[in-house]
Each structure stands twice: as C-alpha cells, then as structure tokens.
Design a protein around this motif. Structure first.
Motif, PDB file in Angstrom:
ATOM      1  N   VAL A 193       1.145  -1.269   0.023  1.00 51.41           N
ATOM      2  CA  VAL A 193       0.718  -0.305  -0.245  1.00 51.41           C
ATOM      3  C   VAL A 193       1.233   1.209   0.206  1.00 51.41           C
ATOM      4  O   VAL A 193       0.314   2.395   0.310  1.00 51.41           O
ATOM      5  CB  VAL A 193      -1.312   0.432   1.479  1.00 51.41           C
ATOM      6  CG1 VAL A 193      -2.127  -1.176   1.131  1.00 51.41           C
ATOM      7  CG2 VAL A 193      -0.027  -0.113   2.603  1.00 51.41           C
ATOM      8  N   ILE A 196      -0.542   3.078   5.341  1.00 51.24           N
ATOM      9  CA  ILE A 196      -1.463   4.560   5.115  1.00 51.24           C
ATOM     10  C   ILE A 196      -1.014   5.507   6.129  1.00 51.24           C
ATOM     11  O   ILE A 196      -1.757   6.411   5.068  1.00 51.24           O
ATOM     12  CB  ILE A 196      -3.073   3.448   5.487  1.00 51.24           C
ATOM     13  CG1 ILE A 196      -3.342   2.526   4.631  1.00 51.24           C
ATOM     14  CG2 ILE A 196      -3.479   4.860   5.380  1.00 51.24           C
ATOM     15  CD1 ILE A 196      -3.952   2.220   5.398  1.00 51.24           C
ATOM     16  N   THR A 239     -12.730  10.922  -0.080  1.00 48.41           N
ATOM     17  CA  THR A 239     -13.138   9.881   0.711  1.00 48.41           C
ATOM     18  C   THR A 239     -14.457   9.489   0.831  1.00 48.41           C
ATOM     19  O   THR A 239     -15.392  10.228   0.974  1.00 48.41           O
ATOM     20  CB  THR A 239     -12.373   9.911   1.784  1.00 48.41           C
ATOM     21  OG1 THR A 239     -10.971  10.527   1.096  1.00 48.41           O
ATOM     22  CG2 THR A 239     -12.429   9.341   2.951  1.00 48.41           C
ATOM     23  N   ILE A 263     -10.408  -1.174   1.818  1.00 46.80           N
ATOM     24  CA  ILE A 263      -9.293  -0.641   0.898  1.00 46.80           C
ATOM     25  C   ILE A 263      -9.449  -0.209  -0.398  1.00 46.80           C
ATOM     26  O   ILE A 263      -8.612  -1.311  -0.286  1.00 46.80           O
ATOM     27  CB  ILE A 263      -8.631  -0.307   2.176  1.00 46.80           C
ATOM     28  CG1 ILE A 263      -8.499   0.051   3.866  1.00 46.80           C
ATOM     29  CG2 ILE A 263      -7.346   1.086   1.725  1.00 46.80           C
ATOM     30  CD1 ILE A 263      -7.133  -0.037   5.260  1.00 46.80           C
ATOM     31  N   VAL A 282      -7.453   1.187  -3.949  1.00 38.91           N
ATOM     32  CA  VAL A 282      -5.751   2.051  -4.314  1.00 38.91           C
ATOM     33  C   VAL A 282      -6.041   2.124  -5.408  1.00 38.91           C
ATOM     34  O   VAL A 282      -6.636   1.577  -6.407  1.00 38.91           O
ATOM     35  CB  VAL A 282      -5.081   1.360  -4.013  1.00 38.91           C
ATOM     36  CG1 VAL A 282      -4.181   0.806  -2.672  1.00 38.91           C
ATOM     37  CG2 VAL A 282      -4.499  -0.011  -4.839  1.00 38.91           C
ATOM     38  N   LYS A 338      -4.250   4.897  -1.726  1.00 42.07           N
ATOM     39  CA  LYS A 338      -4.713   5.170  -0.478  1.00 42.07           C
ATOM     40  C   LYS A 338      -6.339   5.633  -1.648  1.00 42.07           C
ATOM     41  O   LYS A 338      -5.112   7.065  -1.539  1.00 42.07           O
ATOM     42  CB  LYS A 338      -5.340   4.886   0.723  1.00 42.07           C
ATOM     43  CG  LYS A 338      -6.333   5.101   0.765  1.00 42.07           C
ATOM     44  CD  LYS A 338      -6.094   5.038   2.174  1.00 42.07           C
ATOM     45  CE  LYS A 338      -7.541   5.313   3.537  1.00 42.07           C
ATOM     46  NZ  LYS A 338      -7.595   5.822   4.448  1.00 42.07           N
ATOM     47  N   GLN A 351     -12.300   4.151   1.337  1.00 43.28           N
ATOM     48  CA  GLN A 351     -12.237   3.829   2.501  1.00 43.28           C
ATOM     49  C   GLN A 351     -13.247   3.639   2.464  1.00 43.28           C
ATOM     50  O   GLN A 351     -14.262   4.206   2.949  1.00 43.28           O
ATOM     51  CB  GLN A 351     -11.711   3.985   3.250  1.00 43.28           C
ATOM     52  CG  GLN A 351     -11.365   3.257   4.976  1.00 43.28           C
ATOM     53  CD  GLN A 351     -10.491   3.748   6.009  1.00 43.28           C
ATOM     54  OE1 GLN A 351     -10.184   3.493   5.275  1.00 43.28           O
ATOM     55  NE2 GLN A 351     -11.655   3.693   7.156  1.00 43.28           N
TER      56      GLN A 351
END
Length: 612
Positions: A476, A499, A514, A564, A566, A572, A575
């Motif tokens: 990640v 993260i 997000t 999560i 990416v 990222k 979420q």
C-alpha cells in the motif's frame, strides 16, 4: 561476504565474548531488495519545511555540478553541497525530497565506512564514488532499491576486493590498487557522460575479482594441503618411532641391526602409516615383523628343540616379509639386497650358535612435536572463529595485517592464516590468538553486499523480520507491490503505518474522494450478513460521483470491517465500510471490471475440487 568463503565486516568489540555480537542480519542473498525504500527514507529523513527550501529550490543541473565538485570527503555529500553554496552565497537549496535522500545516503556512507572499513590509502581512493552515488541517488529511482543499482553492486564489489589489502603487501597488493583506481576513474566519467555504462563496469570488475579470488583460493588450498601433509608426516614419525622404541625397550640387538631398525626400517614404517594408515593390516604386519626380528636374535642358554624349529621358520619367512615392507628402499634394489642380506647373515650366526654382541639400542628421538591443548574455558572465544573469516591483526611490528583464516587445527590448537594472494602469512597457537583478542589487537572483518546492507540499515531495515514487514507493507506504499493478501495475513499494524505514510507524503497524487459513511447518511438496506464476493486485487468501477473512478481492492480490514481501495500507483483513494459497499453494489453504482484471485484463493479452490 562472498560466496565461497565466509567474509563479513561489522566492527566487533574485543572482549573474550565479543563474537556473540551479531553482524547485520541481512546477507548478500537478500539483495536486491524486492521493493523501494522511498517512503521509509522520506519519513525518516525529510527535514522540517522552511520558507528557504520552498522559495529557492536548486535546479537539478546545479546540484549535480556541486556534487561533481566535491573535494572534501570528510563531510557527507549534502554537507559538502551546502558548504559550497554558503561559500559563494547561493541561496538555493536542494528540494525537500533531495535533502531527505542525500541525508539517508550520508548516513549509509558513514555506516559503511565504520562497519566495513578499509586500509588507507585505499579507502580514500573510493571517496570520489560517494559523490557519484549522491548524484545517482537524486536522479535514478532505482537507487532507492538497495542492491538494484549498478553503483550499489560496484561499491559492494570494490569493498569485497579490498578487504584483504594492506600496505605491507607490497607488489602483491599493487594490482589491487591499480584495479580500484582504474574502476573509480571509469565510473566517474558518468558526470561528463550520463550514458556511461556503469553496469558494464561493475560486471567487468566482478569478473576480474572472481578470477583473482579463485586464484588466491587455489594458492590457499595448497598452503592448507601442505600444512595437513606436514601434520600427517609428523604423526607418522611419532607412531613409527613409538613402535620401534617400544620393541627396543623389550629386546637388545646387535649394533648393525640397531642401525637398520632406526634407519631404513624406521623410514619404511613412516611410509606404511602414511600409505595404509595405523589401523591397516600392513601396519599390524610391520609391528609383528619388528618384534619377531628382535626376538629371533635373543640368546637362549639352553635352546629347546622347538626354539630351534622356530628359528628355522623365522629364517625362512622373515627376509621375505622385511623385503616386502622396506618401502623406503624399493627404489634402490642394491640397498634392499644389502639390508636383507644383513638380516640373513645375522640369522646364520644364530643357527651356528655363534654369539652375538647384543646391546641396548638408543631410542629414536623425534622431539616434542605435540602442542598441548588449552585448559578450562580459556579458548572459548575461538570456538566461533570460522575458516574463511577475515581479520585485521596488529602484531605490534608495523602496520596491521589483513589475513584470512585458512585452517583451524583443533588437536594441535593452531590457526593458519593466508593473505590476499593466498600465501601463508601467519600461524599462531590458540593461546597466542586468544591473547591478541584480549588485548584488542584483532578485529573481525566482514564483506558481502556491504554497501547495499548499509543503505538498507540507514533506512531502518537491518533484519529479515524488518524486511518481511517492509515487503508486506509495500503493498500500500506509493510505487510498491500490489497487495495480494488480507490484512491479518501480514499484520494490521504494518498496514496502518503504511497508510499513515501515504497520507503524509503522497503529495504528488492527492486522494480524489473519500467515500465513507457520513453521520447523516440513510441507513443501508442491504443485507449486512452477506460478505462481498470480491477477491483481493479486484478492480472496480465507481460511478456514484461526478465522474467515474476506477480502484483496486487492496485490503480488507476485518477488525473494522472496512475495505481499502488503491489506484494504479498503490495510493489509497477509497475506504468503505461493508454496509456502504454492499449498498452501492445493490444500487448498481459499482461495476466489477476485473478479478484477480490470490494464490491462497486458488489453493483453497483446488482443495475443494479435490475433496469433491
């Protein structure tokens, strides 16, 4: 530190138990590392942001010129650059990322020189390559992968080549100096021509080093074989002398027979031991023949009939046995006949009852060749001293020597060392070497991916455990590897930390959206008891916003029940809770574009098919 013979270079303390100190746990086989250290380097070495390094970024061309002009290698590359800018009043500074990378490299170079030291002036001849390493560190992303860049391998190879060099080698060390000087000059041509093939230079150097080390290895092997031969010969002398001396203690003999036994017979006994061994039938025959010969010459006042019969049998058989066992005279038939003739003539006198002048023959003196073993635990520290290890040895008679342990003789308690050319340079008893250890006159040296190891260590990766966490967490990290396993497989702490790194340093591609469940979001109506059928690595298309978004499922946090996602760079961007994800799938806001089953999924599927 490096195939073939063990070699290492972390500086060790000098107490009798100093060998308990472990060198860096990563070894040459771990390099190149499977992922970049970029995020670790930026997190550890990024300086506090100031107006100066925001307003006056230094052009890359100027930075490279400053690095090329470095002439003071007591400083790190970054310190040397700042010294030049201060001297001419240049307000420009390297960028934040360049500063972090150069600080990391400076730490690695300092660790490298301290942990893998070389002798002067050879060590100074490598200093210009520090500037080259700095220039490549800020221009080539592969430099952030220890062991992957040609300069990493070049410095690793140069250190391995120079580990055995010291000023007292003379002509034997001149070739090493010339080779290193030529290699450094060719590599520095990169500053004037960035198309310089550093990989080819490294490959050529590695081939030459391998050839020279193979030659030195053959020379050292000859030294070892010669020493082992000397020991076997000494053992044979002792055993032969002990056998004959034991017989001479029991029997007297004529002077001529005594000369035969302590001369050609003694030499032949040694050859029998060397050729057949002391547990062989020929050696047993040698012992029996010696006793029979001496016994047959003894005077008996009133010989019985069976004694006379015994002498007749001996006279018939003994010359044949002696002739067969006289290996030292097999090449000289005349001397062999004379020796056998002496035995036959002496026996003839015995058969005629002619008296022999018997006397006590002096024992064979072989000297005290045994080396007494140490007592107690005085030499415990030497138990972990291994053949192939390089040592810096200060004997107090000039510049220290650099020697490689070629042979360790446990019974004799002797250590045999060779120099860089494979020539015998020192032989010491366990006791003497242990005293040097106690007086801090010897230091263990190490090699094998030395520079690559120092780069990894400067970023906090100096063990296989830390490397494993890095590889898993790299899934990640920006530019890292794709995540192929759920969170609990490699540790939630590593994912959370990774993260955190991304959110702090991924400024080149900010999170676009997000999508988390907001407090005022209506309660989802999807069945929350159902798990989304999404293997790790599945690509999804989201079209709930103003423009479509594509993302890959990277992690399923089972503890928080979050998913999560990416982008292609591993950053990222989403979420989602399980409830929100299921609701969006029910609402048709998510398209499954491509699935990529993990290895674990494939194994599970194969097991199910087998059971069915």
């Amino acid at each position: 530190m490096a195939a073939g013979r063990p070699c290492s270079t972390v500086g060790l303390s000098h107490s009798t138990d100093y060998l308990e100190t472990s060198p860096l746990k990563l070894i040459a086989e771990h390099f190149p590392l499977p992922c970049s250290l970029r995020e670790l380097v930026l997190k550890r070495y990024t300086p506090a942001k100031t107006a100066a390094n925001n307003e006056q970024p230094m052009p890359l061309e100027e930075l490279l010129q400053y690095l090329k002009n470095i002439d003071s290698f007591d400083l790190t590359p970054l310190e040397a650059v700042l010294l030049q800018t201060e001297a001419i009043g240049d307000p420009a500074l390297p960028t934040t990322q360049q500063t972090a990378i150069l600080q990391w490299l400076g730490t690695a170079l300092q660790n490298w020189q301290q942990s893998f030291p070389l002798e002067q002036p050879l060590a100074s001849e490598l200093h210009p390559l520090h500037a080259l390493a700095a220039a490549l560190a800020v221009t080539d992303p592969n430099f952030l992968i220890p062991g992957a860049h040609p300069v990493h391998r070049l410095l690793d190879t140069l250190q391995a080549r120079a580990i055995g060099w010291h000023s007292r080698l003379g002509r034997a060390g001149a070739a090493t100096q010339q080779q290193i000087a030529k290699t450094v000059e060719r590599a520095l041509a990169w500053f004037d021509d960035t198309d310089t093939d550093l990989a080819a230079i490294c490959t050529e150097l590695a081939a030459v080093v391998q050839r020279d080390q193979a030659r030195a290895g053959r020379m050292a092997q000859r030294v070892v074989e010669a020493e082992q031969g000397r020991i076997k010969s000494a053992d044979a002398r002792r055993q032969a002398a002990q056998m004959i001396n034991t017989a001479l203690e029991k029997f007297q003999a004529p002077e001529a027979i005594g000369a035969f036994l302590t001369g050609p017979w003694y030499a032949s006994a040694q050859l029998v031991v060397l050729k057949f061994g002391s547990d062989s039938k020929p050696w047993e025959k040698m012992i029996a023949t010696t006793d029979t010969l001496l016994d047959s010459l003894q005077t008996v006042e009133e010989p019985a009939d069976n004694r006379r019969q015994y002498i007749f049998e001996v006279v018939t058989q003994l010359p044949k046995d002696i002739s067969h066992l006289l290996l030292s005279l097999q090449h000289d038939s005349e001397a062999l006949e004379d020796a056998v003739g002496l035995i036959e003539f002496t026996h003839l006198r015995v058969l005629r009852n002619q008296p022999l002048e018997l006397g006590q023959i002096a024992a064979i003196d072989v000297g005290d060749e045994d080396i007494a073993k140490g007592e107690g635990d005085h030499f415990d520290a030497l138990d972990r001293v291994e053949v192939g290890q390089w040592w810096r040895v200060d004997l107090g008679d000039g510049e220290p020597l650099r020697l490689q342990l070629a042979l360790k003789l446990e019974r004799e308690q002797q250590l045999l060392f060779t120099n860089q050319a494979g020539i015998k340079a020192l032989q010491q008893s366990y006791r003497d070497f242990a005293e040097l250890l106690a007086r801090q006159k010897v230091t263990a040296l190490h090699c094998g991916a030395s520079f690559s190891t120092s780069l990894a260590s400067a970023a906090g990766i100096d063990s296989t455990e830390q490397l494993g966490i890095l590889v898993d967490a790299a899934a990640v990290l920006p530019g890292g590897m794709a995540v192929e396993e759920p969170a609990e497989y490699f540790g939630q702490e590593a994912i959370d930390e990774s993260i955190e790194h991304i959110e702090q340093y991924a400024v080149d591609e900010p999170v676009e959206q997000t999508r988390q469940e907001a407090p005022d979001e209506p309660a989802p109506v999807a069945d929350t008891n159902v798990e989304p059928d999404l293997p790790m690595g599945t690509w999804l298309g989201f079209h709930d916003g103003d423009k479509p978004l594509m993302a890959k499922l990277a992690v399923h946090d089972r503890e928080k029940d979050n998913y999560i996602f990416v982008n292609r760079k591993g950053i990222k961007i989403l979420q989602l809770s399980k409830e929100v994800l299921l609701q969006m799938m029910d609402d048709g806001l998510i398209d499954i574009l491509q699935t990529s089953s993990t290895f674990r999924d494939k194994v599970t599927q194969a097991q199910r098919q087998t059971e069915e």
